[in-house]
Design an enzyme around this catalytic site. Sequence first.
Site, PDB file in Angstrom:
ATOM      1  N   ARG A 127       0.842  -1.206   0.000  1.00  0.00           N
ATOM      2  CA  ARG A 127       0.000   0.000   0.000  1.00  0.00           C
ATOM      3  C   ARG A 127       0.883   1.263   0.000  1.00  0.00           C
ATOM      4  O   ARG A 127       1.013   1.950  -0.999  1.00  0.00           O
ATOM      5  CB  ARG A 127      -0.943  -0.022   1.223  1.00  0.00           C
ATOM      6  CG  ARG A 127      -2.131   0.931   1.124  1.00  0.00           C
ATOM      7  CD  ARG A 127      -1.806   2.379   1.412  1.00  0.00           C
ATOM      8  NE  ARG A 127      -1.247   2.589   2.741  1.00  0.00           N
ATOM      9  CZ  ARG A 127      -0.730   3.748   3.137  1.00  0.00           C
ATOM     10  NH1 ARG A 127      -0.691   4.793   2.318  1.00  0.00           N
ATOM     11  NH2 ARG A 127      -0.202   3.884   4.350  1.00  0.00           N
ATOM     12  N   ASP A 128       1.519   1.539   1.116  1.00  0.00           N
ATOM     13  CA  ASP A 128       2.305   2.776   1.220  1.00  0.00           C
ATOM     14  C   ASP A 128       3.432   2.773   0.195  1.00  0.00           C
ATOM     15  O   ASP A 128       3.756   3.801  -0.410  1.00  0.00           O
ATOM     16  CB  ASP A 128       2.879   2.884   2.639  1.00  0.00           C
ATOM     17  CG  ASP A 128       3.160   4.311   3.054  1.00  0.00           C
ATOM     18  OD1 ASP A 128       3.156   5.185   2.181  1.00  0.00           O
ATOM     19  OD2 ASP A 128       3.411   4.549   4.251  1.00  0.00           O
ATOM     20  N   HIS A 169       5.234   4.120  12.737  1.00  0.00           N
ATOM     21  CA  HIS A 169       5.354   4.050  11.268  1.00  0.00           C
ATOM     22  C   HIS A 169       6.339   5.141  10.863  1.00  0.00           C
ATOM     23  O   HIS A 169       6.040   6.320  10.976  1.00  0.00           O
ATOM     24  CB  HIS A 169       3.952   4.289  10.700  1.00  0.00           C
ATOM     25  CG  HIS A 169       3.841   4.439   9.221  1.00  0.00           C
ATOM     26  ND1 HIS A 169       3.152   3.532   8.437  1.00  0.00           N
ATOM     27  CD2 HIS A 169       4.256   5.398   8.367  1.00  0.00           C
ATOM     28  CE1 HIS A 169       3.161   3.938   7.174  1.00  0.00           C
ATOM     29  NE2 HIS A 169       3.829   5.076   7.104  1.00  0.00           N
ATOM     30  N   HIS A 219       9.241   6.876   8.137  1.00  0.00           N
ATOM     31  CA  HIS A 219       9.801   6.992   6.788  1.00  0.00           C
ATOM     32  C   HIS A 219      11.268   7.357   6.911  1.00  0.00           C
ATOM     33  O   HIS A 219      11.698   7.967   7.886  1.00  0.00           O
ATOM     34  CB  HIS A 219       9.031   8.038   5.968  1.00  0.00           C
ATOM     35  CG  HIS A 219       7.722   7.514   5.445  1.00  0.00           C
ATOM     36  ND1 HIS A 219       7.548   7.124   4.147  1.00  0.00           N
ATOM     37  CD2 HIS A 219       6.544   7.284   6.066  1.00  0.00           C
ATOM     38  CE1 HIS A 219       6.313   6.686   3.978  1.00  0.00           C
ATOM     39  NE2 HIS A 219       5.666   6.779   5.136  1.00  0.00           N
ATOM     40  N   CYS A 258       4.833   9.289   0.176  1.00  0.00           N
ATOM     41  CA  CYS A 258       3.459   9.752   0.327  1.00  0.00           C
ATOM     42  C   CYS A 258       3.232  10.826  -0.718  1.00  0.00           C
ATOM     43  O   CYS A 258       3.936  11.836  -0.729  1.00  0.00           O
ATOM     44  CB  CYS A 258       3.206  10.311   1.722  1.00  0.00           C
ATOM     45  SG  CYS A 258       1.569  11.066   1.866  1.00  0.00           S
ATOM     46  N   ASN A 300       9.271   3.907   3.510  1.00  0.00           N
ATOM     47  CA  ASN A 300       9.256   3.541   4.934  1.00  0.00           C
ATOM     48  C   ASN A 300      10.580   2.905   5.337  1.00  0.00           C
ATOM     49  O   ASN A 300      11.418   2.614   4.484  1.00  0.00           O
ATOM     50  CB  ASN A 300       8.163   2.499   5.177  1.00  0.00           C
ATOM     51  CG  ASN A 300       6.804   3.010   4.810  1.00  0.00           C
ATOM     52  OD1 ASN A 300       6.425   2.973   3.656  1.00  0.00           O
ATOM     53  ND2 ASN A 300       6.091   3.519   5.778  1.00  0.00           N
TER      54      ASN A 300
HETATM   55  N1  COA Z   1     -13.448   5.240  -2.408  1.00  0.00           N
HETATM   56  C1  COA Z   1     -13.940   5.505  -3.639  1.00  0.00           C
HETATM   57  N2  COA Z   1     -14.665   6.590  -3.928  1.00  0.00           N
HETATM   58  C2  COA Z   1     -14.909   7.459  -2.925  1.00  0.00           C
HETATM   59  C3  COA Z   1     -14.412   7.245  -1.628  1.00  0.00           C
HETATM   60  C4  COA Z   1     -13.653   6.081  -1.381  1.00  0.00           C
HETATM   61  N3  COA Z   1     -13.156   5.816  -0.178  1.00  0.00           N
HETATM   62  N4  COA Z   1     -14.807   8.270  -0.852  1.00  0.00           N
HETATM   63  C5  COA Z   1     -15.522   9.102  -1.609  1.00  0.00           C
HETATM   64  N5  COA Z   1     -15.602   8.611  -2.871  1.00  0.00           N
HETATM   65  C6  COA Z   1     -16.320   9.193  -4.016  1.00  0.00           C
HETATM   66  C7  COA Z   1     -17.737   9.587  -3.643  1.00  0.00           C
HETATM   67  O1  COA Z   1     -18.599   8.491  -3.782  1.00  0.00           O
HETATM   68  C8  COA Z   1     -18.016  10.684  -4.636  1.00  0.00           C
HETATM   69  O2  COA Z   1     -18.310  10.086  -5.886  1.00  0.00           O
HETATM   70  P1  COA Z   1     -19.328  10.761  -6.906  1.00  0.00           P
HETATM   71  O3  COA Z   1     -18.694  12.074  -7.274  1.00  0.00           O
HETATM   72  O4  COA Z   1     -19.382   9.773  -8.022  1.00  0.00           O
HETATM   73  O5  COA Z   1     -20.605  10.914  -6.144  1.00  0.00           O
HETATM   74  C9  COA Z   1     -16.674  11.376  -4.784  1.00  0.00           C
HETATM   75  O6  COA Z   1     -15.685  10.426  -4.346  1.00  0.00           O
HETATM   76  C10 COA Z   1     -16.548  12.634  -3.953  1.00  0.00           C
HETATM   77  O7  COA Z   1     -16.858  12.325  -2.596  1.00  0.00           O
HETATM   78  P2  COA Z   1     -16.289  13.195  -1.394  1.00  0.00           P
HETATM   79  O8  COA Z   1     -16.705  12.559  -0.126  1.00  0.00           O
HETATM   80  O9  COA Z   1     -16.652  14.638  -1.640  1.00  0.00           O
HETATM   81  O10 COA Z   1     -14.733  12.948  -1.538  1.00  0.00           O
HETATM   82  P3  COA Z   1     -13.559  13.996  -1.825  1.00  0.00           P
HETATM   83  O11 COA Z   1     -13.509  14.312  -3.264  1.00  0.00           O
HETATM   84  O12 COA Z   1     -13.655  15.111  -0.855  1.00  0.00           O
HETATM   85  O13 COA Z   1     -12.291  13.065  -1.494  1.00  0.00           O
HETATM   86  C11 COA Z   1     -11.298  11.329  -0.157  1.00  0.00           C
HETATM   87  C12 COA Z   1     -12.085  12.625  -0.170  1.00  0.00           C
HETATM   88  C13 COA Z   1     -10.956  11.023   1.271  1.00  0.00           C
HETATM   89  C14 COA Z   1     -12.159  10.229  -0.757  1.00  0.00           C
HETATM   90  C15 COA Z   1     -10.027  11.476  -1.044  1.00  0.00           C
HETATM   91  O14 COA Z   1      -9.364  12.661  -0.691  1.00  0.00           O
HETATM   92  C16 COA Z   1      -9.094  10.300  -0.878  1.00  0.00           C
HETATM   93  O15 COA Z   1      -9.375   9.200  -1.341  1.00  0.00           O
HETATM   94  N6  COA Z   1      -7.945  10.500  -0.215  1.00  0.00           N
HETATM   95  C17 COA Z   1      -7.012   9.439   0.104  1.00  0.00           C
HETATM   96  C18 COA Z   1      -5.627   9.832  -0.282  1.00  0.00           C
HETATM   97  C19 COA Z   1      -4.668   8.746   0.089  1.00  0.00           C
HETATM   98  O16 COA Z   1      -4.900   7.578  -0.065  1.00  0.00           O
HETATM   99  N7  COA Z   1      -3.497   9.162   0.589  1.00  0.00           N
HETATM  100  C20 COA Z   1      -2.465   8.279   0.966  1.00  0.00           C
HETATM  101  C21 COA Z   1      -2.794   7.440   2.159  1.00  0.00           C
HETATM  102  S1  COA Z   1      -2.481   8.245   3.683  1.00  0.00           S
HETATM  103 ZN    ZN Z   2       3.577   6.268   5.388  1.00  0.00          ZN
END
Ligand code: COA
Ligand code: ZN
Length: 311
Positions: free
Chosen positions: A24-25, A216, A218, A249, A258
């Site tokens: 994942r990371d 955790h 890095h 990240c 990491n």
């Molecule tokens: N998986 C898939 N789709 C998701 C989701 C998830 N976990 N969470 C939200 N969505 C979808 C919603 O269903 C919505 O879809 P639609 O436009 O078709 O209706 C769309 O995303 C927007 O939803 P919203 O809640 O407003 O999300 P956002 O655009 O504000 O994004 C996160 C928020 C958290 C989903 C996004 O920033 C994200 O995935 N971040 C993770 C980043 C990451 O993995 N970083 C490294 C790990 S630490």
């Molecule tokens: Zn990390």
Amino acid sequence: MVELDSIKTSVWPERVTIMDVGPRDGLQNEPYILPTEKKIRLIQGLVDAGIKWIEATSFVHPKAVPQMADAAEVVTGLPRRGDVRYFALIPNDKGYDRALQAGIKHLVLVLSATESMNQKNLNMSVAQSMAIAERLLARARGDDVMVRVDISVAFVCAYEGLTDPNQVIAQTNELLAIGAHQVCLADTTGRANPQQIAELFSALRRTHTADRLAAHFHNTFGMAVANTVAALQQGVMFFDSSIGGLGGCPYSPGSTGNTPTEDLVYLLDQMGVETGIALEKLCDVSDFIKTFSGKLPPSAFYRATRVKQAS
Ligand code: COA
Ligand code: ZN
């Protein structure tokens, strides 16, 4: 004459559990998309090496992290092993639903210690993430799902500088009080130093047992192993690491992989701390990573033992 053995065992844990977060990371920051079957082969290699906790994937928005778009397929293909816990990282309710639907029983719920990082990474405030945590931890109790909560930038934030340790302590206390099985403090940027690690874990260990805490790190500035030693000295028994040192990240500019799993296992082996992990088999997995990454894994142990040295 001082009994050296008794000093060592009074300070170090006898056994450490390692969560390999490479799938994942590690992979999420690589420039290529690895086909699902190769992800499964990578995970199989980790299982064969004796890793019992694996962060296999994440259920996040596929636009945020395209590498994790095949999360459900990865879960379907996981080697079936009753003695291995496969974790999936989630940021919100939708991630929770998707993960459980895929068959996951162990979750890493991620949130940040600082507002800027939470906004950049998750597009929400810390308060919103804490409200999600409260809701999902209640659901997880009913669903019999284990949830570890990762606090990213727990030491230094790429946007805000030093993180206030009192804020991290308060956040950890609250998360454990509302049902998190474990809280993991993440040095997402790799900018923490051993003194900060010692201070924060020492404060937390006054109120929490070692099974509730994880670390955790890095290796951006080469401090990951030094920080591990500082955490071990506070009795920390759960560490994340990434096979070969893969990782980074995407929302934390400049951060690198990491703690390499090989280097962590080497350290623990040398110190007589049990991990149940076979180092040579880990290096075999890094050999496999080299075939598709086109890079030499940054792990020092790997380089020292698998790369022909010029004389
Ligand atoms: N998986 C898939 N789709 C998701 C989701 C998830 N976990 N969470 C939200 N969505 C979808 C919603 O269903 C919505 O879809 P639609 O436009 O078709 O209706 C769309 O995303 C927007 O939803 P919203 O809640 O407003 O999300 P956002 O655009 O504000 O994004 C996160 C928020 C958290 C989903 C996004 O920033 C994200 O995935 N971040 C993770 C980043 C990451 O993995 N970083 C490294 C790990 S630490
Ligand atoms: Zn990390």
